[in-house]
Design an enzyme around this catalytic site. Sequence first.
Site, PDB file in Angstrom:
ATOM      1  N   CYS A  79      -8.048   7.754   8.644  1.00  0.00           N
ATOM      2  CA  CYS A  79      -7.016   7.416   9.600  1.00  0.00           C
ATOM      3  C   CYS A  79      -7.504   6.221  10.403  1.00  0.00           C
ATOM      4  O   CYS A  79      -8.650   5.806  10.261  1.00  0.00           O
ATOM      5  CB  CYS A  79      -6.777   8.574  10.565  1.00  0.00           C
ATOM      6  N   ARG A  98      -5.172   2.098   6.662  1.00  0.00           N
ATOM      7  CA  ARG A  98      -6.095   3.231   6.633  1.00  0.00           C
ATOM      8  C   ARG A  98      -5.371   4.578   6.482  1.00  0.00           C
ATOM      9  O   ARG A  98      -6.002   5.613   6.286  1.00  0.00           O
ATOM     10  CB  ARG A  98      -6.923   3.273   7.929  1.00  0.00           C
ATOM     11  N   TRP A 133      -3.500   9.650   7.734  1.00  0.00           N
ATOM     12  CA  TRP A 133      -3.413   9.943   6.298  1.00  0.00           C
ATOM     13  C   TRP A 133      -3.820  11.396   6.186  1.00  0.00           C
ATOM     14  O   TRP A 133      -4.984  11.743   6.377  1.00  0.00           O
ATOM     15  CB  TRP A 133      -4.360   9.038   5.529  1.00  0.00           C
ATOM     16  N   ASN A 178     -10.494  10.317  13.711  1.00  0.00           N
ATOM     17  CA  ASN A 178     -10.592   9.909  12.310  1.00  0.00           C
ATOM     18  C   ASN A 178     -11.809  10.626  11.728  1.00  0.00           C
ATOM     19  O   ASN A 178     -12.901  10.508  12.272  1.00  0.00           O
ATOM     20  CB  ASN A 178     -10.776   8.390  12.218  1.00  0.00           C
ATOM     21  N   GLY A 179     -11.601  11.359  10.631  1.00  0.00           N
ATOM     22  CA  GLY A 179     -12.718  12.071  10.005  1.00  0.00           C
ATOM     23  C   GLY A 179     -12.301  13.498   9.681  1.00  0.00           C
ATOM     24  O   GLY A 179     -11.103  13.799   9.595  1.00  0.00           O
ATOM     25  N   GLU A 204     -10.693  -1.595 -14.994  1.00  0.00           N
ATOM     26  CA  GLU A 204     -10.199  -2.043 -13.691  1.00  0.00           C
ATOM     27  C   GLU A 204      -8.754  -2.544 -13.814  1.00  0.00           C
ATOM     28  O   GLU A 204      -7.930  -2.304 -12.934  1.00  0.00           O
ATOM     29  CB  GLU A 204     -11.134  -3.134 -13.127  1.00  0.00           C
ATOM     30  N   LYS A 206      -5.663  -1.083 -11.649  1.00  0.00           N
ATOM     31  CA  LYS A 206      -4.781  -1.924 -10.817  1.00  0.00           C
ATOM     32  C   LYS A 206      -3.333  -1.624 -11.154  1.00  0.00           C
ATOM     33  O   LYS A 206      -2.494  -1.451 -10.279  1.00  0.00           O
ATOM     34  CB  LYS A 206      -5.020  -3.406 -11.085  1.00  0.00           C
ATOM     35  N   GLU A 247      -2.186   2.018 -10.045  1.00  0.00           N
ATOM     36  CA  GLU A 247      -2.140   2.358  -8.616  1.00  0.00           C
ATOM     37  C   GLU A 247      -1.033   1.623  -7.872  1.00  0.00           C
ATOM     38  O   GLU A 247      -0.515   2.143  -6.894  1.00  0.00           O
ATOM     39  CB  GLU A 247      -3.497   2.145  -7.935  1.00  0.00           C
ATOM     40  N   HIS A 266     -10.610   7.097 -33.125  1.00  0.00           N
ATOM     41  CA  HIS A 266     -11.136   8.456 -32.922  1.00  0.00           C
ATOM     42  C   HIS A 266     -10.139   9.318 -32.146  1.00  0.00           C
ATOM     43  O   HIS A 266     -10.507  10.364 -31.613  1.00  0.00           O
ATOM     44  CB  HIS A 266     -12.482   8.400 -32.206  1.00  0.00           C
ATOM     45  N   LYS A 269      -6.716   3.017   2.116  1.00  0.00           N
ATOM     46  CA  LYS A 269      -7.698   1.977   1.839  1.00  0.00           C
ATOM     47  C   LYS A 269      -9.121   2.505   1.883  1.00  0.00           C
ATOM     48  O   LYS A 269      -9.945   2.150   1.066  1.00  0.00           O
ATOM     49  CB  LYS A 269      -7.517   0.853   2.866  1.00  0.00           C
TER      50      LYS A 269
HETATM   51  C1  F6R Z   1      -8.665   0.537  -5.989  1.00  0.00           C
HETATM   52  C2  F6R Z   1      -9.535   0.722  -4.845  1.00  0.00           C
HETATM   53  C3  F6R Z   1     -10.382   1.934  -4.804  1.00  0.00           C
HETATM   54  C4  F6R Z   1     -11.732   1.622  -4.136  1.00  0.00           C
HETATM   55  C5  F6R Z   1     -12.545   2.903  -3.950  1.00  0.00           C
HETATM   56  C6  F6R Z   1     -13.883   2.617  -3.316  1.00  0.00           C
HETATM   57  O1  F6R Z   1      -7.959  -0.659  -5.898  1.00  0.00           O
HETATM   58  O2  F6R Z   1      -9.544  -0.066  -3.937  1.00  0.00           O
HETATM   59  O3  F6R Z   1     -10.571   2.492  -6.073  1.00  0.00           O
HETATM   60  O4  F6R Z   1     -12.435   0.703  -4.933  1.00  0.00           O
HETATM   61  O5  F6R Z   1     -11.827   3.794  -3.145  1.00  0.00           O
HETATM   62  O6  F6R Z   1     -13.727   2.024  -2.076  1.00  0.00           O
HETATM   63  P1  F6R Z   1     -14.919   1.256  -1.382  1.00  0.00           P
HETATM   64  O7  F6R Z   1     -15.206   0.037  -2.217  1.00  0.00           O
HETATM   65  O8  F6R Z   1     -14.412   0.900  -0.026  1.00  0.00           O
HETATM   66  O9  F6R Z   1     -16.079   2.190  -1.372  1.00  0.00           O
END
Ligand code: F6R
Length: 607
Positions: free
Chosen positions: A2, A27, A75, A101-102, A480, A484, A487, A503, A602
């Site tokens: 959050c 966040r 969140w 937050n936490g 990756e 992308k 998500e 396989h 995020k």
């Molecule tokens: C995807 C994305 C997440 C982060 C993951 C780790 O686009 O951003 O998969 O890469 O949550 O986050 P960090 O790098 O902040 O530890």
Amino acid sequence: MCGIVGFTGEQNAAPVLLDGLKKLEYRGYDSAGIACMYNGEISVIKASGRIANLCERTDDGRSVQGQAGIGHTRWATHGAPTEENAHPHLSNDGRFAVVHNGIIENYLTLREELIRDGYHFDSETDTEVIVHLIEMYYRGDMREALAKTTNRLSGSYALGVICTEEPGRLYAVREASPLILGIGIGENFFASDVTALVSHTRNVIYLDDGEFAELTPDSVQIFDITGRTIDKKITRISWNVQAAEKGGFEHFMLKEIMEQPGAVKATIAPRVRDGRIVFDELTIDREILSGIRKIVITACGSAYYAGCAGRYALERLCRIPVETELASELRYSDPLIDAHTLLIVISQSGETADTIAAMKECKARGARTLAIVNVVGSSVAKLADDTVYTWAGPEIAVATTKGYTTQVTALYMLALYFADQLGLAGDAYAELLKALQQLPRRIQQAIDMNASIPALAKKYHKSKALFFIGRNTDYAVALEGALKMKEISYLHSEAYAAGELKHGTIALIEDHQPVIALCCNPHIMEKTLSNIVEVKARGAEVLALTFRNNHKILAEADDLLFIPDMDPLFSAVIEIVPLQLLAYYVAKENGCDIDKPKNLAKSVTVE
Ligand code: F6R
């Protein structure tokens, strides 16, 4: 998971708090609320959904009086994203309000105890126990009440607290969740992230775990649980306000994709002097490196995929075995890690709970830790023996782009630097360094040479599923690329090692099934080509990502994405760029909320 903010000053607090919450919306954004003190009372206003709903409810803050207050954007973890569960939470006597937050891990025990003592709960959150504990322990001294309260809490928390007995005064506490104080003139702030502060002040103090702060408009005092004053240094933030805003792009994600040449340059340039890579910040020397028997890279999500892409350069150049492990798996795997292991931890935010836990586990087993992190002063950076910052600047879009490319770049830099230290770089050193320094230009070329992506997105956006295939580094980038896509566009996308198709996966190939084939590894190009032929023979439509003059692939593919000619050892950083753009435009075609994809946040500060 959050964002929290606090303000005390001369002006009306609510508009300042709402402005801060908008900056922190990345966040968490399922509900929000503010609490302001006025005439000896606390008024709390909450709204479920986006901050915009809270702005509407408060006439952009104008309808709420009071010059000190706290705010929260949520969140959900404990309890649904409803108005009742939104913060701030108020004590039963109405004298205290808290934002958090936490996660409070022992909240159920505390809740039962508080209920037995006659307190009633208005929400299902873990946070609410905190405000009742404060009420229970308050005997006219907030510092004492906070010390007693936090003594009872297990878990992680960044707290903001106000009390009607102390008008104009804010309290903030940090334990394993980020919290930063903003130091103004006649006004002071706290927030989970500097993006909420930079439009007001560039002077900040990073709180450490176990630290408490008391803020009035004219003073900031930091103290520990015993009440002893702590002297902290003020850090000047160099990010400007525009750096944290959209800068004319429709979405933060597009802005951040376009910023990659600059971000990658910022990762490389300060570390090259007189034709050599110099990591002034590292304490790992030749002797320590010689004792390293294996490297383990750990991270979550895209940061993990950055590790998968970067490991090839590390192994190739340093001849040290490299394993990549998801942090959420590593932490519970009883890992074979000892003092001869170098643990490379990758995290954009530096606050990812699983990553931190895996790091602590490996540290306890004696591993030396090196963190690749974007956020200065973050928890991962603090825990690590050595930290290499990526200098990507703030990343606001939930889906990482420049975070990922700068992480892979940092791994490339380390690979070449370590190889040099170990005496293994040889004559190739100068050429490889030149290739690294060309990466920012190559990214720009990759952006410029793929103008057809919006049109390709129109063709592919209605697909039921997308398959990404590749081998070696191409496979790492495919992982990756698929993440992308899924998500932000919500299209089912999966990455497969191309050699694995027969396989099992090839059973899924049917007429018009799009397959995105990454073919940027010359030494195995023929192998990937044969996979392309196999899926085409079963009706697939192939969108190939390759070099412009790669005629064999050009002849087989239905559609094309390009990267410029370059050293394949470092091509992952370039290959991902067209895939980021493809995901972006597919998501746009599908009308998705690109910067804030559903169900995601995020910074994942809980397990
Ligand atoms: C995807 C994305 C997440 C982060 C993951 C780790 O686009 O951003 O998969 O890469 O949550 O986050 P960090 O790098 O902040 O530890």
